[in-house]
Design a protein around this motif. Structure first.
Motif, PDB file in Angstrom:
ATOM      1  N   ASN A  73     -24.246 -47.362   2.083  1.00 47.48           N
ATOM      2  CA  ASN A  73     -24.801 -48.635   2.540  1.00 47.48           C
ATOM      3  C   ASN A  73     -26.212 -48.432   3.108  1.00 47.48           C
ATOM      4  OD1 ASN A  73     -24.479 -47.957   5.427  1.00 47.48           O
ATOM      5  ND2 ASN A  73     -22.310 -48.309   5.067  1.00 47.48           N
ATOM      6  N   GLY A  74     -26.858 -49.520   3.418  1.00 46.86           N
ATOM      7  CA  GLY A  74     -28.242 -49.452   3.894  1.00 46.86           C
ATOM      8  C   GLY A  74     -28.346 -48.799   5.262  1.00 46.86           C
ATOM      9  N   THR A  75     -27.345 -49.024   6.107  1.00 45.53           N
ATOM     10  CA  THR A  75     -27.364 -48.425   7.437  1.00 45.53           C
ATOM     11  C   THR A  75     -27.369 -46.904   7.336  1.00 45.53           C
ATOM     12  OG1 THR A  75     -25.985 -50.299   8.118  1.00 45.53           O
ATOM     13  CG2 THR A  75     -26.265 -48.521   9.709  1.00 45.53           C
ATOM     14  N   ILE A  78     -30.787 -45.588   6.304  1.00 41.42           N
ATOM     15  CA  ILE A  78     -31.743 -45.492   7.413  1.00 41.42           C
ATOM     16  C   ILE A  78     -31.392 -44.301   8.304  1.00 41.42           C
ATOM     17  CG2 ILE A  78     -32.786 -46.684   9.394  1.00 41.42           C
ATOM     18  CD1 ILE A  78     -31.761 -49.328   8.110  1.00 41.42           C
ATOM     19  N   PHE A 100     -32.214 -57.027  12.205  1.00 43.26           N
ATOM     20  CA  PHE A 100     -30.764 -56.985  12.089  1.00 43.26           C
ATOM     21  C   PHE A 100     -30.267 -55.731  12.820  1.00 43.26           C
ATOM     22  CE2 PHE A 100     -27.015 -55.702   9.382  1.00 43.26           C
ATOM     23  CZ  PHE A 100     -26.149 -56.640   9.902  1.00 43.26           C
ATOM     24  N   ALA A 102     -28.429 -53.326  12.280  1.00 41.10           N
ATOM     25  CA  ALA A 102     -28.295 -52.027  11.591  1.00 41.10           C
ATOM     26  C   ALA A 102     -29.506 -51.124  11.832  1.00 41.10           C
ATOM     27  CB  ALA A 102     -28.099 -52.248  10.092  1.00 41.10           C
ATOM     28  N   THR A 103     -30.688 -51.703  11.906  1.00 45.09           N
ATOM     29  CA  THR A 103     -31.907 -50.929  12.150  1.00 45.09           C
ATOM     30  C   THR A 103     -31.744 -50.092  13.415  1.00 45.09           C
ATOM     31  OG1 THR A 103     -33.091 -52.889  11.327  1.00 45.09           O
ATOM     32  CG2 THR A 103     -34.435 -51.145  12.301  1.00 45.09           C
ATOM     33  N   MET A 161     -39.575 -52.943   9.973  1.00 43.75           N
ATOM     34  CA  MET A 161     -38.643 -53.602   9.060  1.00 43.75           C
ATOM     35  C   MET A 161     -39.364 -54.779   8.400  1.00 43.75           C
ATOM     36  SD  MET A 161     -36.310 -56.103   8.331  1.00 43.75           S
ATOM     37  CE  MET A 161     -35.847 -57.113   9.738  1.00 43.75           C
ATOM     38  N   ASP A 187     -37.726 -49.537   7.001  1.00 44.18           N
ATOM     39  CA  ASP A 187     -36.469 -50.240   6.768  1.00 44.18           C
ATOM     40  C   ASP A 187     -36.779 -51.345   5.763  1.00 44.18           C
ATOM     41  OD1 ASP A 187     -34.248 -51.818   6.669  1.00 44.18           O
ATOM     42  OD2 ASP A 187     -33.901 -51.904   8.835  1.00 44.18           O
ATOM     43  N   ALA A 189     -34.568 -52.609   3.735  1.00 44.03           N
ATOM     44  CA  ALA A 189     -33.253 -53.129   3.335  1.00 44.03           C
ATOM     45  C   ALA A 189     -33.350 -54.528   2.726  1.00 44.03           C
ATOM     46  CB  ALA A 189     -32.316 -53.158   4.538  1.00 44.03           C
ATOM     47  N   GLU A 190     -34.304 -55.331   3.234  1.00 43.71           N
ATOM     48  CA  GLU A 190     -34.393 -56.728   2.805  1.00 43.71           C
ATOM     49  C   GLU A 190     -35.489 -56.961   1.768  1.00 43.71           C
ATOM     50  OE1 GLU A 190     -34.765 -59.035   6.427  1.00 43.71           O
ATOM     51  OE2 GLU A 190     -32.778 -58.384   7.112  1.00 43.71           O
ATOM     52  N   SER A 211     -30.937 -51.678   1.026  1.00 41.73           N
ATOM     53  CA  SER A 211     -29.522 -52.052   1.108  1.00 41.73           C
ATOM     54  C   SER A 211     -29.125 -52.831  -0.139  1.00 41.73           C
ATOM     55  CB  SER A 211     -29.269 -52.912   2.346  1.00 41.73           C
ATOM     56  OG  SER A 211     -27.990 -53.541   2.246  1.00 41.73           O
ATOM     57  N   LYS A 216     -27.682 -59.236  -0.169  1.00 39.70           N
ATOM     58  CA  LYS A 216     -29.071 -58.879  -0.453  1.00 39.70           C
ATOM     59  C   LYS A 216     -29.488 -59.380  -1.842  1.00 39.70           C
ATOM     60  CE  LYS A 216     -30.085 -56.573   3.371  1.00 39.70           C
ATOM     61  NZ  LYS A 216     -28.960 -56.557   4.327  1.00 39.70           N
ATOM     62  N   GLY A 223     -23.782 -50.777  -0.616  1.00 31.47           N
ATOM     63  CA  GLY A 223     -24.565 -49.622  -1.061  1.00 31.47           C
ATOM     64  C   GLY A 223     -25.917 -49.575  -0.405  1.00 31.47           C
TER      65      GLY A 223
END
Ligand SMILES: *Cc1c(COP(=O)(O)O)cnc(C)c1O
Length: 380
Positions: A73-75, A78, A100, A102-103, A161, A187, A189-190, A211, A216, A223
């Protein structure tokens, strides 16, 4: 304005007038079923399989990097990216409070402490000016890097991010980070598909993390991916996320504390099929953004658009309301009427476990927290 009926009608119209319009729903119109069946027929659904390699190659091409490491996953992406640049227990990592969760969790998983620096109003991401001001006031530069004068801790990384896919001011952030010997990790992720001065976000820092969660722009079910142009770090990333195993014909030899963070082949199959459609997704989102932009301009509502020199992926689109009261009216009206909207995240220092973290004045983050709302942004 106290009545958002025309807004609700317009959003529904853009999304085929369904009873309920979600914020972001995945679209599976490509090879998803074919590739997934492939993995089942081959029995390679788990930690070994051709789709993982294929997905990593595709990611190298999308992110324009030498290496890509597919993870769970994205977490996790990072978390490992920070470890790869040398973030150690007891260090500090600078990030934004407007993000978010998770960062921030990914920093703490490394035993490091987050430090919150303000965002820019235009990008909604970490501000180079605020970063420089924070360091001038609080840090001291030593032979081996920057140290926080208040805590005595090493500031080993900076983690901006790209909020909702809008790229941060990367060149300016890199200049500040280089001057202070701080490593920049993105980051991203987005922001899969977003560009900064013609280069993909995620490829500009030492490492970038994406992510592929269900909400997403492209999903693998769950993932993430670490990308980098540093080949050695990429190889180390693969090794660390696959239990740090030393190659041997039959023995189990592990010479470092690694992780079982490998992306399963089943998820990679879905990711490949989705990634094949990324260009089409980006195009459709851009079209929707244009339609929203002209509609909201006529309503006197600020629809947020990409900044100069950047191309946003318009993953989650957003509007900026005049104040908290207007924001709450908008949220209430839309959600009551089957149009899903959500406020931007609460600032991270409001959460009990991060309330103690050092931060600057957060003027822009506080402004945006009261005003930004995400509106339905699915590919149609
Ligand atoms: C989604 C997201 C993540 C984490 O991704 P997961 O795959 O859900 O672990 C990290 N940072 C930001 C900003 C995100 O939006």
């Amino acid at each position: 304005m106290s009545d958002f009926n025309s807004v609700i009608a317009f959003i529904k119209e853009q999304h085929n007038n369904k009873d309920f319009t979600p914020l972001h729903a995945p679209v599976f119109n490509g090879n998803e079923k074919k590739y997934l069946l492939d993995t089942i027929d081959s029995t390679f659904v788990s930690s070994v399989g051709a789709y993982v390699d294929r997905f990593e190659e595709m990611m190298c091409s999308v992110a324009q990097t030498e290496k890509a490491v597919a993870v769970v996953n994205g977490t996790a992406a990072i978390q490992v990216a920070l470890r790869l640049v040398g973030v150690k227990p007891g260090d500090e990592v600078i990030t934004q409070a407007l993000t978010f969760i998770a960062t921030v969790n990914a920093i703490v998983y490394n035993g490091a402490t987050p430090v919150f620096v303000d965002v820019d109003l235009d990008t909604m991401g970490l501000s180079p000016k605020a970063l420089e001001a924070f360091l001038v006031e609080n840090a001291e530069l030593r032979e081996d890097g920057a140290y926080n004068k208040k805590t005595g801790k090493k500031i080993s990384a900076c983690l901006p991010m790209h909020t909702f896919g809008f790229p941060v001011h990367l060149d300016e952030l890199l200049t500040v980070c280089n001057n202070w010997k701080i490593t920049l990790v993105e980051d991203a992720a987005e922001s899969l598909g977003s560009m900064y001065k013609g280069r993909p976000t995620g490829s500009i820092g030492k490492l970038g993390a994406f992510s592929f969660n269900g909400n997403k722009i492209v999903t693998s079910g769950g993932g993430g991916t670490i990308v980098t142009n540093d080949i050695e770090l990429g190889i180390k990333g693969k090794y660390l996320t696959t239990t740090a195993k030393v190659p041997h014909p039959y023995e189990f030899v592990h010479d470092e504390m690694g992780y079982n963070f490998r992306m399963p082949n089943l998820n990679a199959a879905l990711a490949c099929a989705q990634l094949e459609q990324l260009d089409g997704f980006l195009e459709d989102k851009r079209k929707l953004a244009k339609e929203y932009q002209s509609f909201f301009a006529g309503k006197g509502i600020n629809f947020r658009t990409e900044t100069p020199d950047t191309k946003a992926n318009y993953w989650l689109m957003c509007v900026e309301l005049e104040n908290r009261q207007e924001r709450d009216l908008f949220l209430n009206d839309t959600n009551k009427n089957g149009v899903m909207t959500r406020p931007i995240w609460q600032l991270m220092f409001r959460l009990p476990m991060y309330a103690h973290c050092q931060k600057d004045a957060q003027q822009n983050a506080l402004f945006l927290e009261e005003r930004i709302i995400n509106i339905p942004s699915s590919v149609r």
